[in-house]
Design a protein around this motif. Structure first.
Motif, PDB file in Angstrom:
ATOM      1  N   LYS A 131       5.368   2.998  -4.162  1.00  0.00           N
ATOM      2  CA  LYS A 131       4.788   2.411  -5.359  1.00  0.00           C
ATOM      3  C   LYS A 131       4.109   1.080  -5.009  1.00  0.00           C
ATOM      4  O   LYS A 131       3.017   0.767  -5.469  1.00  0.00           O
ATOM      5  CB  LYS A 131       5.910   2.189  -6.376  1.00  0.00           C
ATOM      6  CG  LYS A 131       5.419   2.181  -7.817  1.00  0.00           C
ATOM      7  CD  LYS A 131       6.597   2.135  -8.746  1.00  0.00           C
ATOM      8  CE  LYS A 131       6.295   1.319  -9.968  1.00  0.00           C
ATOM      9  NZ  LYS A 131       7.500   0.985 -10.726  1.00  0.00           N
ATOM     10  N   GLN A 132       4.805   0.342  -4.127  1.00  0.00           N
ATOM     11  CA  GLN A 132       4.246  -0.945  -3.704  1.00  0.00           C
ATOM     12  C   GLN A 132       2.944  -0.746  -2.962  1.00  0.00           C
ATOM     13  O   GLN A 132       1.992  -1.496  -3.121  1.00  0.00           O
ATOM     14  CB  GLN A 132       5.235  -1.676  -2.799  1.00  0.00           C
ATOM     15  CG  GLN A 132       6.213  -2.506  -3.589  1.00  0.00           C
ATOM     16  CD  GLN A 132       7.146  -3.283  -2.680  1.00  0.00           C
ATOM     17  OE1 GLN A 132       7.075  -3.175  -1.457  1.00  0.00           O
ATOM     18  NE2 GLN A 132       8.018  -4.048  -3.279  1.00  0.00           N
ATOM     19  N   LYS A 133       2.937   0.293  -2.151  1.00  0.00           N
ATOM     20  CA  LYS A 133       1.740   0.567  -1.368  1.00  0.00           C
ATOM     21  C   LYS A 133       0.594   0.918  -2.311  1.00  0.00           C
ATOM     22  O   LYS A 133      -0.530   0.493  -2.137  1.00  0.00           O
ATOM     23  CB  LYS A 133       2.017   1.730  -0.419  1.00  0.00           C
ATOM     24  CG  LYS A 133       0.923   1.905   0.606  1.00  0.00           C
ATOM     25  CD  LYS A 133       0.918   3.284   1.180  1.00  0.00           C
ATOM     26  CE  LYS A 133      -0.411   3.591   1.833  1.00  0.00           C
ATOM     27  NZ  LYS A 133      -0.565   5.015   2.070  1.00  0.00           N
ATOM     28  N   LYS A 134       0.940   1.708  -3.310  1.00  0.00           N
ATOM     29  CA  LYS A 134      -0.051   2.102  -4.305  1.00  0.00           C
ATOM     30  C   LYS A 134      -0.614   0.856  -4.991  1.00  0.00           C
ATOM     31  O   LYS A 134      -1.809   0.735  -5.208  1.00  0.00           O
ATOM     32  CB  LYS A 134       0.614   3.005  -5.331  1.00  0.00           C
ATOM     33  CG  LYS A 134      -0.195   4.243  -5.657  1.00  0.00           C
ATOM     34  CD  LYS A 134       0.562   5.058  -6.662  1.00  0.00           C
ATOM     35  CE  LYS A 134      -0.051   6.411  -6.876  1.00  0.00           C
ATOM     36  NZ  LYS A 134       0.765   7.197  -7.788  1.00  0.00           N
ATOM     37  N   GLU A 135       0.271  -0.037  -5.300  1.00  0.00           N
ATOM     38  CA  GLU A 135      -0.120  -1.260  -5.975  1.00  0.00           C
ATOM     39  C   GLU A 135      -1.065  -2.085  -5.102  1.00  0.00           C
ATOM     40  O   GLU A 135      -2.007  -2.683  -5.578  1.00  0.00           O
ATOM     41  CB  GLU A 135       1.120  -2.079  -6.299  1.00  0.00           C
ATOM     42  CG  GLU A 135       0.986  -2.835  -7.598  1.00  0.00           C
ATOM     43  CD  GLU A 135       2.264  -2.751  -8.394  1.00  0.00           C
ATOM     44  OE1 GLU A 135       3.118  -3.601  -8.126  1.00  0.00           O
ATOM     45  OE2 GLU A 135       2.417  -1.850  -9.231  1.00  0.00           O
ATOM     46  N   LYS A 136      -0.745  -2.062  -3.808  1.00  0.00           N
ATOM     47  CA  LYS A 136      -1.557  -2.824  -2.866  1.00  0.00           C
ATOM     48  C   LYS A 136      -2.984  -2.280  -2.821  1.00  0.00           C
ATOM     49  O   LYS A 136      -3.938  -3.018  -2.674  1.00  0.00           O
ATOM     50  CB  LYS A 136      -0.923  -2.726  -1.481  1.00  0.00           C
ATOM     51  CG  LYS A 136      -1.257  -3.880  -0.581  1.00  0.00           C
ATOM     52  CD  LYS A 136      -0.525  -3.742   0.709  1.00  0.00           C
ATOM     53  CE  LYS A 136      -1.272  -4.414   1.822  1.00  0.00           C
ATOM     54  NZ  LYS A 136      -0.805  -4.005   3.123  1.00  0.00           N
ATOM     55  N   ASN A 137      -3.083  -0.968  -2.951  1.00  0.00           N
ATOM     56  CA  ASN A 137      -4.409  -0.358  -2.898  1.00  0.00           C
ATOM     57  C   ASN A 137      -5.058  -0.277  -4.269  1.00  0.00           C
ATOM     58  O   ASN A 137      -6.131   0.292  -4.402  1.00  0.00           O
ATOM     59  CB  ASN A 137      -4.312   1.035  -2.299  1.00  0.00           C
ATOM     60  CG  ASN A 137      -3.918   0.969  -0.842  1.00  0.00           C
ATOM     61  OD1 ASN A 137      -4.202  -0.017  -0.175  1.00  0.00           O
ATOM     62  ND2 ASN A 137      -3.243   1.980  -0.367  1.00  0.00           N
ATOM     63  N   LYS A 138      -4.382  -0.846  -5.234  1.00  0.00           N
ATOM     64  CA  LYS A 138      -4.904  -0.776  -6.593  1.00  0.00           C
ATOM     65  C   LYS A 138      -6.204  -1.558  -6.702  1.00  0.00           C
ATOM     66  O   LYS A 138      -6.395  -2.570  -6.060  1.00  0.00           O
ATOM     67  CB  LYS A 138      -3.870  -1.359  -7.562  1.00  0.00           C
ATOM     68  CG  LYS A 138      -3.827  -0.633  -8.886  1.00  0.00           C
ATOM     69  CD  LYS A 138      -2.615  -1.013  -9.688  1.00  0.00           C
ATOM     70  CE  LYS A 138      -2.737  -2.388 -10.273  1.00  0.00           C
ATOM     71  NZ  LYS A 138      -1.571  -2.778 -11.057  1.00  0.00           N
TER      72      LYS A 138
END
Lengths: 298, 711
Positions: free
Chosen positions: B540-547
Motif C-alpha cells: 500500500k505504501q509503495k502504491k502511495e509512493k507511486n501515486k
C-alpha cells in the motif's frame, strides 16, 4: 528437451524475482520494444573450406562435399550447383523492460539453409559393393541436397546500459531457445535428372519431422534514435548451438544398401541421424550474425 | 478649483501610493520588501532584444566577439533578474536612486544610461553589469553608516561602467587566449587579476570626482573601506549579557559561556594575490593620495533626510534577520535580533523571528543535525562567537527546554498572535522526541527561587549562618549554598548541570503544556508501532509512493545548463531552454499548469515577479531546513498563506537539467525534477533521467515527459 524446458523456466523465474520495489524511470515511459531485424551471416569457416576437397578421392573442381556447397535441380530439371556463403535471417522480437534497465522477451527468427552435401560424397566416387566384392560401385551423386526452413524461438533476457535511462543506446541480451529445421517440401527434389522423388519418404527419413537443437545467443544492439519511438538498430549476434554429436556417421548420407535401383524407397537418400549430425556440424560454424533493422518502443 | 486645492490633491495622489508601500516606522508588521510599480525595461526586454541593442551600440569589443560578449553578459544579467532577489520601486531602491541622482546631477547622459537596483541578500556587495544596471545589496545598506558611504560605493560602480571595465577585461581575456606566448593559463589568469586590480584602483580614484562634485565629505571614504573589511561581521557589535534571554527569573550558568569572545582578526593587509580586488590597506593608501588632489572638501554626510536613511537601513537590517533565517543561520539571526531589540523592543516581527529561530534551533539539534548551523565555531569572531559557543555546548535536552522557555516568554508577550502560539506549541511538542527524557523531573520552581527557598529552609532547620555576607553576589551565594548542599547530601542538587530542569517552572503545572507533550508522545508511539508492517501495508505504501500528485502545478524557471567539453556553452544552453519550453507546452497536463515562473519579456508583470520571488525564498528555506514538516516555520508566513489560498494545493515543480557534449559521439543529457507540496513542505522527486543523446526534441521531451508523468 525436458532439461532445457526446466532451465528456461528456472531462468524466467530468476529474472522475474529480480523485480524489486523502487521508482523506475523509462524514456517516455517506454517499456515495450518491438523489433524487426535482418541478420546477415558470412559463413567464413565453411567458405574457407570450399576448395578443400580431396583430390585423391577423385573429386572434381566443383568443390563437392565441403564448405558451403549444395546442388539442386532447376525448372528444367537440370542439376545446378551453388555455394551458400551467407545466411540471411529475419528476426522479430518483443521485449519488455523491467527494473529500470532489465529486459525480458522473446525472439522469433527465420532463415533458409541448404544442407551441404556429405564431404566424402565426391562426384564420381566409387566404392566396393558390400554384397559383391568384385564390383566397384560408382556413385554419381546427383541427388538434390535438402533445403531447410529454419525457425528459432528464443527467450531473451539482458539489460540496457545502466548509465542512462532505458531504453537507451546500448542493449545486451542473451537468448536461450531452440532452433528448428524443417525440410522445405516444395523443392524439386530428384534422384537424378530423370527421377523425381514422388514420395519424399524416399528422399529423407521422417521428412516431415523437425530437427530441433538448443541454442544460446548473445546480442549486442546499438540503437540510433530516429524519433522518440523509432530507432535504427545495428547489432552483432553471436550464437552457438548446444549440440552433442556432430560427426556424420559412416561418411555417407544414405543407409548401407541404399543403392538399390530396384527399390530405392526402401532406404531413403538422407537418413535422419546423418542429417541431424550434419546440420549440427555445419550450423555450429554460423556463429556471427550482423544485424540491422528497426525497433519501435511503446 | 483653486490652484492650491489642485496642488494639494496632486500631492495627495502622489503620497497615497507611497504610503501604502512604505514600511511603517514601528516595523511591527514587517513584511519582506517586494518590487512594486511598473517593471523597468530590463525586465521586459527579451534576451535577444538586449543582445541586439548591445551589438548595435558602440563598444570597445571587436566585431568578431561583440555578439558573444553581448550574449554572455546579458545572460548573466538575466540570471540575476530571474533569481527574484532584485528589487525595484521599493523604498530602498528609491533611496539608492536618489543618492545616484545626486551624484549624477552634472552628468545627464550617464544619468540616462544608468539604472539602479537593490538586491536582497546579506552579502555586502555592489556590482555593475554591462547594460548599465548597478546593484547594491541589502547587506551593504545594513552595514553602512550614512548616505555618503553609500554614495561613494555607487560612484565606484559608476566608474566601472564609465570606463567600460567589463569590456576591457573581456578583451584582455580574449587577447591572452589568442596570444601564443602566454602558453600557461596561470600567467594569463594573473594578468587578468592584475588588470582587475588596476580597474579597482581606477574606480576608487575616479569615484572621487563624482563624489567630490556632489559635495560629500572626504572623511567618510576611509570608513567605506572599514565597512567592507568588517562586512563579514554583523551590522553592529554589542556584548551579550543577561538581557539576551529576556527573563530575569531563569538561571543560565556562566560556565556555559566562554570567558571571552574570540578576537576580531580582520586585517587590512591580507594577501590579495589571488583576489580580483586589491587589499584594503593598498586601497586606503591609494585613495589617501587621491583625496589630496581635490580641495574644497565639503562636510556633508547626507543630502537626503537622515530619517529616510535610517528607515532604509532598518528595512535592510530586518531583511538581514529574514535572510539569516532563510539560510538557516539561526545563531546569527538571534544576534541580529538582539541588536535590533534595543531599537525595537517588543517588536512583533522580531519576536516572532526569535521564536522561530529558537524553535528551529531546537528542532535541528534534536534531529542530530547540529553541524548544519554550528560549524567552525572557533573561526567565529566577535561577540557572536559567545553565542555560537554557548549553543553548541548545550545538550539536546537543554536546548529543547531553553527553546520552550524562550518561545513561551515571547508568547506571553504576544498572547494574541496565533502564529507565535503555534511556534511555541511546536517547540513544546519537540520534547517528545528526546530520548530518556522524563517530564516528571522538571521542577516547578525557578532555579533562583529554589536557591532562596533552600537558603530559607536551611536557616530554619540548621543553624547555619545565613546572614548576608557583605559584598556577596547572587552567584557567590549560589556557590556557597551548593557547597553546603553537597555536605548535607541534599536530594535535589542545585548544580549548574541541572539548570535546565528549572527552566519551565511556570509551565510544569500547565495543562496545555502537558497535553501537547502527551499528544505528541502518543503520535510517536503510533508511528513506531507501525514500523513493523505487514506485506500488504508495504504494498500500500509503495502504491502511495507511486501515486500521482494532485493540485495546481507551479512551475518555476528551470535551471538548465549545457556544456561542451566541460565548458559552459551558452548557445546550447539557450537551445536547451527553447526546446524545454516547447516540450512543456506539449506534455504539461492541460489546465493544471498555473504558473510558469519569471519570463523576461513583454508579458512580465510585477505581481508574477513577486510570486516568483516569494517562491524562491521558500525554496532557499526548504533547502536549508533540516527538519520535519514545514508548518509554522514559513518565513514569509502571511504571503505564503495568501499564495496557498490563491491556488488549489499548489505543487512546486523545480526542474534541473544538464547536457554535456564531450565529443562528436559522446553526448549526455540528464535531469530531474523536485516536487514540493507547498502546504506541507513534503518533497518528492521524479525519476533520475539520463540519456546519451544530444540536445534534441526527443531527449528534452523525454525529460519533460518524465517530469509530468508524476501528475
Amino acid at each position: 528437451m525436458e532439461k532445457l524446458h526446466l532451465s528456461i523456466f528456472a531462468c524466467l523465474l530468476f529474472f522475474m524475482s529480480q523485480n524489486i520495489y523502487g521508482q523506475e524511470t523509462y524514456f517516455f515511459n517506454q517499456r515495450n520494444l518491438i523489433s524487426l531485424h535482418a541478420s546477415f551471416n558470412p559463413r567464413l569457416i565453411p567458405m574457407g573450406q570450399n576448395d578443400n576437397f580431396n583430390n585423391s578421392l577423385g573429386a572434381q573442381d566443383v568443390g563437392v562435399g565441403r564448405g558451403t556447397y549444395y546442388q539442386s535441380y532447376d525448372e528444367n530439371n537440370k542439376l545446378v550447383y551453388g555455394n551458400q556463403n551467407f545466411n540471411l535471417m529475419f528476426n522479430g522480437s518483443y521485449k519488455r523492460i523491467y527494473n529500470s534497465n532489465r529486459i525480458i522477451g522473446v525472439e522469433f527468427n527465420y532463415q533458409k539453409h541448404n544442407l551441404t552435401m556429405n564431404e566424402n560424397a565426391t562426384l564420381g566416387y566409387s566404392y566396393i559393393d558390400p554384397f559383391n566384392s568384385n564390383e566397384q560401385v560408382a556413385i554419381p551423386f546427383e541427388i538434390s541436397t535438402p533445403l531447410f526452413n529454419v525457425y528459432d524461438i528464443q527467450f531473451l533476457w539482458g539489460s540496457f546500459s545502466d548509465a542512462s535511462t532505458s531504453p537507451n543506446k546500448h542493449l545486451l541480451t542473451y537468448g536461450l531457445g531452440v532452433r528448428m529445421f524443417s525440410l522445405d517440401q516444395n523443392q524439386n527434389y530428384r534422384f537424378d535428372a530423370n527421377t523425381p522423388y514422388t514420395d519424399l519418404a524416399n528422399y529423407m527419413e521422417d521428412y516431415d519431422e523437425m530437427y530441433i537443437y538448443a541454442r544460446l545467443s548473445m546480442n549486442y544492439t546499438y540503437r540510433i534514435l530516429i524519433t522518440k519511438n523509432l530507432s535504427l538498430d545495428l547489432g552483432v549476434n553471436f550464437n552457438i548451438g548446444l549440440y552433442q554429436d556432430m560427426e556424420a556417421d559412416g561418411g555417407l548420407p544414405m543407409q548401407s544398401g541404399y543403392y538399390s535401383e530396384e527399390n530405392p524407397s526402401d532406404s531413403p537418400a538422407y537418413v535422419r541421424y546423418f542429417v541431424k549430425n550434419k546440420l549440427g556440424h555445419e550450423t555450429f560454424y554460423n556463429m556471427i550474425y550482423f544485424r540491422t533493422g528497426f525497433s519501435f518502443a511503446l | 478649483m483653486t490652484y492650491l486645492k489642485l496642488k494639494t490633491l496632486c500631492a495627495l495622489v502622489f503620497l497615497i501610493p507611497t504610503l501604502l508601500i512604505a514600511q511603517d516606522n514601528t516595523f511591527n508588521n514587517f513584511k519582506t520588501t517586494k518590487a512594486s510599480g511598473e517593471a523597468p525595461a530590463i525586465f521586459t526586454t527579451s534576451l535577444n532584444d538586449k543582445v541586439a541593442v548591445k551589438v548595435a551600440s558602440n563598444s570597445e569589443i571587436s566585431e568578431e566577439y561583440i555578439e558573444n560578449y553581448a550574449l554572455y553578459s546579458n545572460y548573466a544579467l538575466n540570471n540575476l533578474l530571474e533569481s527574484g532577489i532584485v528589487l525595484y520601486g521599493d523604498p530602498m531602491t528609491r533611496f539608492v536612486q536618489k543618492v545616484a541622482a545626486n551624484l549624477l546631477k552634472n552628468e545627464p547622459k550617464l544619468k540616462e544610461e544608468l539604472q539602479f537596483y537593490v538586491i536582497k541578500t546579506n552579502i555586502t556587495n555592489a556590482l555593475c553589469t554591462d547594460p548599465g544596471a548597478i546593484f547594491i545589496t541589502t547587506g551593504l545598506i545594513s552595514q553602512i553608516e550614512n548616505e555618503a558611504q553609500l554614495a561613494y560605493v555607487i560612484a565606484h560602480e559608476i566608474v566601472h561602467y564609465q570606463e567600460k571595465h567589463l569590456e576591457k577585461s573581456f578583451n584582455k581575456s580574449k587577447e591572452s587566449n589568442l596570444d601564443p606566448s602566454s602558453s600557461s593559463s596561470s600567467s594569463s589568469y594573473e594578468d587578468l587579476v592584475l588588470q582587475s586590480k588596476d580597474h579597482e584602483f581606477e574606480a576608487d580614484a575616479n569615484a572621487l570626482k563624482l563624489y567630490h562634485a556632489a559635495g560629500y565629505s572626504d572623511i567618510e571614504i576611509n570608513t567605506v573601506f572599514d565597512v567592507l573589511m568588517y562586512s563579514y561581521l554583523t551590522f553592529d557589535e554589542i556584548d551579550i549579557d543577561k538581557s539576551f534571554f529576556g527573563n530575569s527569573k531563569i538561571y543560565i550558568p556562566q560556565s556555559y559561556f566562554p570567558e571571552n569572545p574570540n578576537p576580531i582578526l580582520a586585517s587590512e593587509d591580507y594577501d590579495d594575490s589571488k583576489s580580483s580586488h586589491p587589499n584594503i590597506r593598498k586601497r586606503k593608501d591609494a585613495i589617501a593620495a587621491e583625496i589630496k588632489k581635490y580641495d574644497n572638501w565639503k562636510k556633508n554626510s547626507s543630502f537626503i533626510a537622515i530619517e529616510e536613511f535610517k528607515q532604509v537601513q532598518n528595512i535592510a537590517r530586518f531583511e538581514s534577520v529574514r535572510g539569516d533565517l532563510l539560510r538557516a543561520d539561526y545563531v546569527k539571526a538571534l544576534y541580529d535580533i538582539y541588536i535590533l531589540e534595543n531599537q525595537f523592543p517588543n517588536n512583533e516581527y522580531l519576536q516572532t523571528s526569535k521564536a522561530l529561530a529558537w524553535s528551529t534551533i531546537s528542532q535541528t539539534i534534536i534531529a542530530g543535525k547540529k553541524r548544519t548551523f554550528l560549524e567552525d565555531i572557533d573561526k567565529k569572531e566577535g561577540a557572536i562567537s559567545m553565542l555560537y559557543s554557548f549553543i553548541s555546548k548545550l545538550s539536546y535536552e537543554e536546548v529543547a527546554l531553553l527553546a520552550i522557555r524562550q518561545t513561551h516568554d515571547i508568547y506571553l508577550k504576544f498572547p494574541e498572535s496565533k502564529r507565535i502560539k503555534d511556534i511555541r506549541n511546536e517547540t513544546i511538542a519537540l520534547l517528545a522526541y528526546l530520548r530518556n527524557f522524563e517530564i516528571n523531573k522538571l521542577e516547578s520552581i525557578s532555579f533562583l527561587d529554589a536557591v532562596s527557598l533552600r537558603e530559607e529552609s536551611m536557616a530554619d532547620t540548621a543553624s547555619i549562618d545565613t546572614l548576608d555576607i557583605e559584598g556577596e553576589t547572587k552567584y557567590d551565594r549560589i556557590r556557597r549554598i551548593r557547597e553546603q548542599q553537597s555536605s548535607k547530601e541534599s536530594t535535589a542538587e542545585l548544580i549548574d548541570e541541572k539548570f535546565s530542569t528549572f527552566l519551565l517552572y511556570d509551565l510544569v503545572a500547565n495543562r496545555e503544556f502537558n497535553e501537547i507533550y502527551e499528544k505528541e508522545k502518543e503520535k510517536l508511539k503510533d508511528n513506531s508501532r507501525s514500523s513493523l508492517i505487514s506485506k500488504r501495508k508495504r504494498k500500500k505504501q509503495k502504491k502511495e509512493k507511486n501515486k500521482k500528485l494532485e493540485g495546481d502545478i507551479i512551475l518555476l524557471t528551470p535551471h538548465l545548463e549545457a556544456n561542451k567539453k566541460g565548458e559552459f556553452n551558452l548557445n546550447r544552453t539557450l537551445k536547451f531552454y527553447d526546446l524545454m519550453s516547447k516540450e512543456i507546452k506539449k506534455y504539461a497536463p492541460k489546465g493544471r499548469l498555473q504558473y510558469r515562473g519569471i519570463v523576461l519579456d513583454e508579458n512580465f508583470t510585477t505581481e508574477e515577479y513577486n510570486t516568483a520571488s516569494l517562491l524562491h525564498s521558500y525554496l532557499i528555506q526548504m533547502a536549508n531546513f533540516e527538519n520535519r514538516e514545514f508548518k509554522n516555520q514559513l518565513i514569509d508566513y502571511e504571503d505564503m498563506h495568501e499564495f496557498l489560498e490563491k491556488y488549489d494545493n499548489p505543487q512546486l515543480v523545480l526542474i534541473s537539467g544538464k547536457a554535456n557534449k564531450s565529443s562528436i559521439f559522446r553526448n549526455h543529457l540528464f535531469g530531474q525534477a523536485e516536487y514540493i507540496e507547498v502546504s506541507t513542505g513534503k518533497t518528492s522527486s521524479s525519476g533520475y533521467y539520463s540519456v546519451n543523446y544530444k540536445i534534441r526534441q526527443a531527449s528534452v521531451g523525454g525529460l519533460v515527459y518524465e517530469i509530468f508523468s508524476k501528475f
